[in-house]
Design an enzyme around this catalytic site. Structure first.
Site, PDB file in Angstrom:
ATOM      1  N   VAL A   1     -39.575 -88.892  23.068  1.00  0.00           N
ATOM      2  CA  VAL A   1     -38.221 -89.113  22.336  1.00  0.00           C
ATOM      3  C   VAL A   1     -38.300 -88.881  20.903  1.00  0.00           C
ATOM      4  O   VAL A   1     -37.564 -88.156  20.132  1.00  0.00           O
ATOM      5  CB  VAL A   1     -37.474 -89.915  22.930  1.00  0.00           C
ATOM      6  CG1 VAL A   1     -36.008 -89.810  22.438  1.00  0.00           C
ATOM      7  CG2 VAL A   1     -37.275 -89.985  24.415  1.00  0.00           C
ATOM      8  N   CYS A   2     -38.943 -89.844  20.422  1.00  0.00           N
ATOM      9  CA  CYS A   2     -39.053 -90.155  18.779  1.00  0.00           C
ATOM     10  C   CYS A   2     -39.764 -89.007  18.154  1.00  0.00           C
ATOM     11  O   CYS A   2     -39.402 -88.489  17.095  1.00  0.00           O
ATOM     12  CB  CYS A   2     -39.893 -91.436  18.513  1.00  0.00           C
ATOM     13  SG  CYS A   2     -38.836 -92.919  19.161  1.00  0.00           S
ATOM     14  N   THR A   3     -40.670 -88.368  18.841  1.00  0.00           N
ATOM     15  CA  THR A   3     -41.536 -87.018  18.326  1.00  0.00           C
ATOM     16  C   THR A   3     -40.565 -85.923  18.127  1.00  0.00           C
ATOM     17  O   THR A   3     -40.181 -85.222  17.190  1.00  0.00           O
ATOM     18  CB  THR A   3     -42.499 -86.501  19.418  1.00  0.00           C
ATOM     19  OG1 THR A   3     -43.597 -87.692  19.585  1.00  0.00           O
ATOM     20  CG2 THR A   3     -42.999 -85.424  18.688  1.00  0.00           C
TER      21      THR A   3
END
Length: 212
Positions: free
Chosen positions: A45-47
């Site tokens: 998700v952070c990517t």
């Protein structure tokens, strides 16, 4: 543990980042800042989030906003992750990622919520004004990606309402009508806002966005 509240001066720190050591208050200068934290490098998700912020860099620049991310891994790990972000999100990460392996910044900004996960930072957004005052916090669970259009919308609202005696209504977008501050009597508001004041209720008055 000091809990940061709206209006507090945010703590200063010096910490390594993907773009060298950063002394936070000095780095921020007279800009607004969005500081957003991540549980760890190489998280899916952070990517997508870091890629999205890189794509929106020109929108943040237009608003005099510097963006800076934080993850608890070290700078070597960050560099590898940045390569993945650039490749998978078709972008170029063009802002620093703090390396918080000693959790110094995480502790200063209360980013570790033990009941969620004692080992990683939660995914929080901090919006900080040029006086280093905290103006907004948004904290998301690990499974839900952040909406950075909403972050830009809030910054537009903060910058507008800092300069005019107005507030922004629900779902407000740049260019739409705004709410006259309840402290201003209607007759005075009509002089202050020459584009017109519509009185829906004595406490609910609308006017076109004054800086447009």
């Amino acid at each position: 543990m000091v809990q940061l509240r709206l209006g507090d001066t945010v703590p200063d720190f010096t910490q390594a980042s993907s773009m060298g050591d950063i002394s936070f208050h000095e780095w921020a200068g007279d800009s607004w800042v969005v500081l957003f934290s991540h549980p760890a490098d190489y998280t899916p998700v952070c990517t997508t989030e870091l890629g999205e912020v890189a794509k929106l860099k020109s929108e943040f620049d237009k608003r005099n906003v510097k963006v800076i991310a934080l993850s608890v891994d070290d700078t070597d790990s960050h560099q590898g992750w940045i390569n993945d972000i650039n490749e998978t999100q078709t972008t170029n990460v063009n802002y620093p990622i703090l390396a918080d392996s000693d959790k110094k910044v995480s502790d200063l900004y209360d980013m570790i919520h033990p009941n969620a996960n004692a080992k990683v930072t939660v995914r929080t957004v901090f919006v900080i004004d040029p006086q280093k005052k905290l103006r907004l916090t948004l904290t998301y669970p690990p499974s839900t990606g952040r909406n950075f259009d909403e972050v830009l919308r809030v910054i537009d609202s903060l910058q507008l309402t800092d300069n005019y005696q107005v507030a922004t209504p629900a779902n407000w977008e740049e260019g739409e009508d705004v709410v006259v501050a309840p402290t201003i009597p209607t007759e005075e508001a009509k002089q202050k806002f020459p584009k017109g004041v519509t009185e829906i209720k004595p406490y609910l008055r609308m006017t076109p966005q004054p800086d447009k």
